[in-house]
Design a protein around this motif. Structure first.
Motif, PDB file in Angstrom:
ATOM      1  N   LYS A 100      44.347  34.972 -22.197  1.00  0.00           N
ATOM      2  CA  LYS A 100      45.877  35.245 -21.414  1.00  0.00           C
ATOM      3  C   LYS A 100      45.849  36.804 -20.638  1.00  0.00           C
ATOM      4  O   LYS A 100      46.438  36.438 -19.508  1.00  0.00           O
ATOM      5  CB  LYS A 100      47.134  35.581 -22.546  1.00  0.00           C
ATOM      6  N   LYS A 101      45.365  37.493 -21.387  1.00  0.00           N
ATOM      7  CA  LYS A 101      45.298  38.842 -20.782  1.00  0.00           C
ATOM      8  C   LYS A 101      44.209  38.808 -19.463  1.00  0.00           C
ATOM      9  O   LYS A 101      44.570  39.300 -18.324  1.00  0.00           O
ATOM     10  CB  LYS A 101      44.834  40.111 -21.524  1.00  0.00           C
ATOM     11  N   LYS A 125      42.102  31.601  -4.950  1.00  0.00           N
ATOM     12  CA  LYS A 125      43.712  31.697  -5.370  1.00  0.00           C
ATOM     13  C   LYS A 125      44.085  31.839  -6.840  1.00  0.00           C
ATOM     14  O   LYS A 125      43.354  31.813  -7.694  1.00  0.00           O
ATOM     15  CB  LYS A 125      44.141  29.874  -5.195  1.00  0.00           C
ATOM     16  N   PRO A 126      45.299  32.083  -6.828  1.00  0.00           N
ATOM     17  CA  PRO A 126      45.954  32.396  -8.156  1.00  0.00           C
ATOM     18  C   PRO A 126      45.756  31.321  -8.990  1.00  0.00           C
ATOM     19  O   PRO A 126      45.626  30.061  -9.012  1.00  0.00           O
ATOM     20  CB  PRO A 126      47.370  32.922  -7.954  1.00  0.00           C
ATOM     21  N   THR A 127      45.888  31.523 -10.569  1.00  0.00           N
ATOM     22  CA  THR A 127      45.745  30.254 -11.428  1.00  0.00           C
ATOM     23  C   THR A 127      46.838  29.343 -11.135  1.00  0.00           C
ATOM     24  O   THR A 127      48.060  29.738 -10.916  1.00  0.00           O
ATOM     25  CB  THR A 127      45.899  30.716 -12.891  1.00  0.00           C
ATOM     26  N   ALA A 128      46.686  28.217 -11.403  1.00  0.00           N
ATOM     27  CA  ALA A 128      47.913  27.136 -11.327  1.00  0.00           C
ATOM     28  C   ALA A 128      48.995  27.290 -12.309  1.00  0.00           C
ATOM     29  O   ALA A 128      49.976  26.643 -12.256  1.00  0.00           O
ATOM     30  CB  ALA A 128      47.452  25.759 -11.124  1.00  0.00           C
ATOM     31  N   PHE A 129      48.483  27.973 -13.224  1.00  0.00           N
ATOM     32  CA  PHE A 129      49.560  28.097 -14.496  1.00  0.00           C
ATOM     33  C   PHE A 129      50.078  29.706 -14.752  1.00  0.00           C
ATOM     34  O   PHE A 129      49.349  30.432 -14.239  1.00  0.00           O
ATOM     35  CB  PHE A 129      48.933  27.676 -15.817  1.00  0.00           C
ATOM     36  N   ASP A 130      51.077  29.850 -15.632  1.00  0.00           N
ATOM     37  CA  ASP A 130      51.370  31.129 -15.941  1.00  0.00           C
ATOM     38  C   ASP A 130      50.763  31.343 -17.264  1.00  0.00           C
ATOM     39  O   ASP A 130      50.667  30.879 -18.257  1.00  0.00           O
ATOM     40  CB  ASP A 130      53.004  31.057 -16.165  1.00  0.00           C
ATOM     41  N   PRO A 131      49.724  32.599 -17.103  1.00  0.00           N
ATOM     42  CA  PRO A 131      48.918  32.764 -18.468  1.00  0.00           C
ATOM     43  C   PRO A 131      49.618  33.245 -19.636  1.00  0.00           C
ATOM     44  O   PRO A 131      49.230  32.832 -20.533  1.00  0.00           O
ATOM     45  CB  PRO A 131      47.903  33.928 -17.714  1.00  0.00           C
ATOM     46  N   LYS A 132      50.788  33.908 -19.508  1.00  0.00           N
ATOM     47  CA  LYS A 132      51.509  34.040 -20.553  1.00  0.00           C
ATOM     48  C   LYS A 132      52.121  33.098 -21.245  1.00  0.00           C
ATOM     49  O   LYS A 132      52.336  33.005 -22.460  1.00  0.00           O
ATOM     50  CB  LYS A 132      52.720  35.236 -20.023  1.00  0.00           C
ATOM     51  N   LYS A 133      52.289  31.866 -20.458  1.00  0.00           N
ATOM     52  CA  LYS A 133      53.202  30.681 -21.270  1.00  0.00           C
ATOM     53  C   LYS A 133      52.059  29.388 -21.536  1.00  0.00           C
ATOM     54  O   LYS A 133      52.441  28.556 -21.970  1.00  0.00           O
ATOM     55  CB  LYS A 133      54.208  30.219 -20.196  1.00  0.00           C
ATOM     56  N   ALA A 145      33.730  35.294 -11.082  1.00  0.00           N
ATOM     57  CA  ALA A 145      33.217  33.956 -11.133  1.00  0.00           C
ATOM     58  C   ALA A 145      34.685  33.058 -11.268  1.00  0.00           C
ATOM     59  O   ALA A 145      34.688  32.022 -10.625  1.00  0.00           O
ATOM     60  CB  ALA A 145      32.891  33.898 -12.806  1.00  0.00           C
ATOM     61  N   ILE A 146      35.843  33.691 -11.906  1.00  0.00           N
ATOM     62  CA  ILE A 146      37.248  33.039 -11.653  1.00  0.00           C
ATOM     63  C   ILE A 146      37.583  32.815 -10.388  1.00  0.00           C
ATOM     64  O   ILE A 146      37.982  31.702  -9.945  1.00  0.00           O
ATOM     65  CB  ILE A 146      38.013  33.773 -12.542  1.00  0.00           C
ATOM     66  N   TYR A 147      37.289  34.018  -9.467  1.00  0.00           N
ATOM     67  CA  TYR A 147      37.863  33.983  -7.802  1.00  0.00           C
ATOM     68  C   TYR A 147      37.036  32.837  -7.378  1.00  0.00           C
ATOM     69  O   TYR A 147      37.379  32.059  -6.548  1.00  0.00           O
ATOM     70  CB  TYR A 147      37.343  35.267  -7.422  1.00  0.00           C
ATOM     71  N   LYS A 148      35.759  32.592  -7.739  1.00  0.00           N
ATOM     72  CA  LYS A 148      34.872  31.350  -6.964  1.00  0.00           C
ATOM     73  C   LYS A 148      35.397  30.281  -7.350  1.00  0.00           C
ATOM     74  O   LYS A 148      35.499  29.246  -6.656  1.00  0.00           O
ATOM     75  CB  LYS A 148      33.535  31.684  -7.434  1.00  0.00           C
ATOM     76  N   VAL A 149      35.573  29.927  -8.829  1.00  0.00           N
ATOM     77  CA  VAL A 149      36.014  28.515  -9.251  1.00  0.00           C
ATOM     78  C   VAL A 149      37.397  28.452  -8.801  1.00  0.00           C
ATOM     79  O   VAL A 149      37.921  27.179  -8.293  1.00  0.00           O
ATOM     80  CB  VAL A 149      36.068  28.708 -10.958  1.00  0.00           C
ATOM     81  N   GLN A 150      38.486  29.342  -8.529  1.00  0.00           N
ATOM     82  CA  GLN A 150      39.663  29.359  -8.061  1.00  0.00           C
ATOM     83  C   GLN A 150      39.689  29.407  -6.578  1.00  0.00           C
ATOM     84  O   GLN A 150      40.863  28.986  -5.915  1.00  0.00           O
ATOM     85  CB  GLN A 150      40.675  30.340  -8.700  1.00  0.00           C
ATOM     86  N   GLU A 151      38.631  29.386  -5.999  1.00  0.00           N
ATOM     87  CA  GLU A 151      38.626  29.481  -4.545  1.00  0.00           C
ATOM     88  C   GLU A 151      39.414  30.610  -3.951  1.00  0.00           C
ATOM     89  O   GLU A 151      40.085  30.224  -2.897  1.00  0.00           O
ATOM     90  CB  GLU A 151      38.656  28.103  -3.914  1.00  0.00           C
ATOM     91  N   GLY A 157      39.998  25.864 -20.637  1.00  0.00           N
ATOM     92  CA  GLY A 157      39.307  24.890 -19.768  1.00  0.00           C
ATOM     93  C   GLY A 157      39.016  25.728 -18.545  1.00  0.00           C
ATOM     94  O   GLY A 157      37.879  25.310 -17.761  1.00  0.00           O
ATOM     95  N   LEU A 158      39.843  26.554 -18.050  1.00  0.00           N
ATOM     96  CA  LEU A 158      39.326  27.283 -16.767  1.00  0.00           C
ATOM     97  C   LEU A 158      38.310  28.354 -17.191  1.00  0.00           C
ATOM     98  O   LEU A 158      37.288  28.457 -16.334  1.00  0.00           O
ATOM     99  CB  LEU A 158      40.779  27.929 -16.200  1.00  0.00           C
ATOM    100  N   LEU A 159      38.257  28.960 -18.308  1.00  0.00           N
ATOM    101  CA  LEU A 159      37.284  29.792 -18.702  1.00  0.00           C
ATOM    102  C   LEU A 159      35.858  29.128 -18.807  1.00  0.00           C
ATOM    103  O   LEU A 159      35.109  29.838 -18.372  1.00  0.00           O
ATOM    104  CB  LEU A 159      37.693  30.590 -19.937  1.00  0.00           C
ATOM    105  N   GLU A 160      36.122  27.947 -19.239  1.00  0.00           N
ATOM    106  CA  GLU A 160      34.752  27.202 -19.342  1.00  0.00           C
ATOM    107  C   GLU A 160      34.276  26.888 -17.911  1.00  0.00           C
ATOM    108  O   GLU A 160      33.004  27.077 -17.783  1.00  0.00           O
ATOM    109  CB  GLU A 160      35.193  25.829 -19.962  1.00  0.00           C
TER     110      GLU A 160
END
Length: 137
Positions: free
Chosen positions: A112-113, A76-84, A68-74, A92-95
């Motif tokens: 984050k994980k 691509k990796p997340t635009a943010f650093d998940p740890k920071k 599901a994340i892969y589809k939303v992100q097309e 917002g992305l999980l929603e």
């Protein structure tokens, strides 16, 4: 996509992939560095294939959540650093990816994980879309 051979090992950075089983444990390969190392029966090891994410009605396997994340992100990796990232970006992305996630039981540390694992799996080319899900849509 099969995440049963992808492991989280307590005390080790990143994710690892099972290479082979041994008498006293296993040999794994770090998905980021490619380094192989042994793990033992007394290490705390979890398979990503066994991990579920809480939703309002039940639990979803991590494979479904990653797709599901892969589809939303097309792809691509997340635009943010998940740890920071702050919780607003994470949730917002999980929603978008999983609108029915349980807002009370999924914590910021879980998100984050989740997104850190997504980026590692994407970089290691371990995320694929299931043909079953594609034909349903």
């Amino acid at each position: 996509m099969d995440l049963s051979n992808i492991l989280v090992i307590a005390g080790k950075p990143d994710l690892s992939e099972l290479v082979s089983q041994t008498k006293g444990g296993a040999v794994v390969k770090n998905l980021v560095t490619g380094q192989k190392y042994p793990v033992f029966k007394n290490d705390r090891i979890s398979s990503l294939g066994e991990i579920r994410l809480f939703t309002e009605t039940d639990e979803r396997p991590l494979e479904e959540v990653m797709q599901a994340i892969y589809k939303v992100q097309e792809g691509k990796p997340t635009a943010f650093d998940p740890k920071k990232a702050d919780s607003k970006e994470l949730f917002g992305l999980l929603e978008k990816a999983l609108p029915d996630y349980d807002r009370e039981r999924v914590h910021t540390s879980d998100a984050k994980k989740l997104f850190a694992w997504y980026n590692v799996l994407l970089g290691a080319e371990k995320i694929t879309l299931d043909e079953e899900n594609e034909t349903k849509e």
